[in-house]
Design a protein around this motif. Sequence first.
Motif, PDB file in Angstrom:
ATOM      1  N   TYR A  67       8.888   1.231   2.495  1.00 24.42           N
ATOM      2  CA  TYR A  67       8.257   1.485   1.204  1.00 24.42           C
ATOM      3  C   TYR A  67       9.053   0.849   0.064  1.00 24.42           C
ATOM      4  N   HIS A  68      10.355   0.995   0.094  1.00 23.97           N
ATOM      5  CA  HIS A  68      11.156   0.440  -1.002  1.00 23.97           C
ATOM      6  C   HIS A  68      11.290  -1.078  -0.896  1.00 23.97           C
TER       7      HIS A  68
ATOM      8  N   PHE B 172      17.805   4.704   3.152  1.00 30.29           N
ATOM      9  CA  PHE B 172      16.896   4.994   4.258  1.00 30.29           C
ATOM     10  C   PHE B 172      17.289   4.246   5.525  1.00 30.29           C
TER      11      PHE B 172
ATOM     12  N   GLY C  60      10.732   5.045   4.703  1.00 34.43           N
ATOM     13  CA  GLY C  60      11.342   4.952   3.376  1.00 34.43           C
ATOM     14  C   GLY C  60      11.895   3.569   3.100  1.00 34.43           C
TER      15      GLY C  60
ATOM     16  N   HIS D 156      16.674   1.541  -0.376  1.00 40.53           N
ATOM     17  CA  HIS D 156      16.354   0.981   0.941  1.00 40.53           C
ATOM     18  C   HIS D 156      17.571   1.030   1.858  1.00 40.53           C
TER      19      HIS D 156
ATOM     20  N   GLY E  13       9.703   5.073  -6.866  1.00 38.88           N
ATOM     21  CA  GLY E  13      10.360   5.693  -5.723  1.00 38.88           C
ATOM     22  C   GLY E  13      11.760   6.188  -6.078  1.00 38.88           C
TER      23      GLY E  13
END
Length: 260
Positions: free
Chosen positions: A168-169, A202, A165, A199, A190
Motif C-alpha cells: 500500500y505504501h 511493514f 502495508g 514501507h 497512510g
Amino acid sequence: TQAMSLPLCLAAVQLPMSVLSFLSEASGTNNAPYSKFAQVHADKVKVAAPSRIAMLCIYVPALLLASFVLLPEARAADAAGGSSRRVLVNGMLLVHYAKRVLETLLVHRYSGSADLPTGIFIGIYYALVTLMISKMQTFVPESAYQEWPWTLPLGCALFVVGQLGNLYHHWLLAAMRAPGATKYVIPTGGLFELVTMPHYFFELMMWLGIAFVALQLNAFLFFVGCCGYLGGRSVATTAWYHQKFADYPPERKHLVPLIF
C-alpha cells in the motif's frame, strides 16, 4: 552440537554487523548507492544502470532460488514425511520475492540510475539468506511447534499485514510521482503522516512474521539485521527530506510510529 554451531557463529557475526550497518547508514555518508542515495553519493556509483534493472538484480536471484530449488525440495521432503512447516516458510519467502519483483516491474516509478554492483551484491546476499533459512528449517524439531503453537497464527498475521502495508505504501509513493517525473515530493497519506519510511516498518513486520513461523535463530537474526540496516537508512532518509524541504513535518518519526 554441529547443528547449533553454525547459527551461533552467525549470531556472533550478524549482531555486531547489524549495529555497524545502522551506524553506517544513519551517518548519511556511507549509504548504499541506490534510490535517492544514488544521487547523493554519485561518486560511489561504479557501474550505473537503470534503477529498475538494479532493483531486479536484488530480488530475482532469491525468487529463482525459492521457486525452482527450495520450495520443490521442501515439498518433496514433506511428501516423504518431513515437516510441512518448511514448505510454509519457503512459500512465504517465495511470495515475498515474487511481490517485490512484480512491484519493481509494475508499481514503482523510477527516474534515475543505481549502482549495478551494489544491486548484484545485495541480490546474492538475499539469495544466501533465503538458502540459509530454508536449510536451517530442517533442524527445527516438531516439538518446538507444539510447545509454541501461537507463533504460527501470529507469524502468518504479521506476514500478511506486513506485505499488504508495504504494498500500500509503495503504491502511495508511486501515485505521488507522475510518469516521467523526476522531482521528489513530501510523501503523504497512510502512515507517512507519522513516519518517514512506513514501507520499511511493514517490511520489518513481514520478516518478523517469517521468523515466528520458522522458529529458528537464523530467521530472527536476519530480522535484527534488517532492523539495523533499514533503521539506519530511515534516519538518513529523514535527514535528506529535512535538508531538501524546509517544510518537512518535524514531528514525523523515522520508522516506528510514535517511537522511533
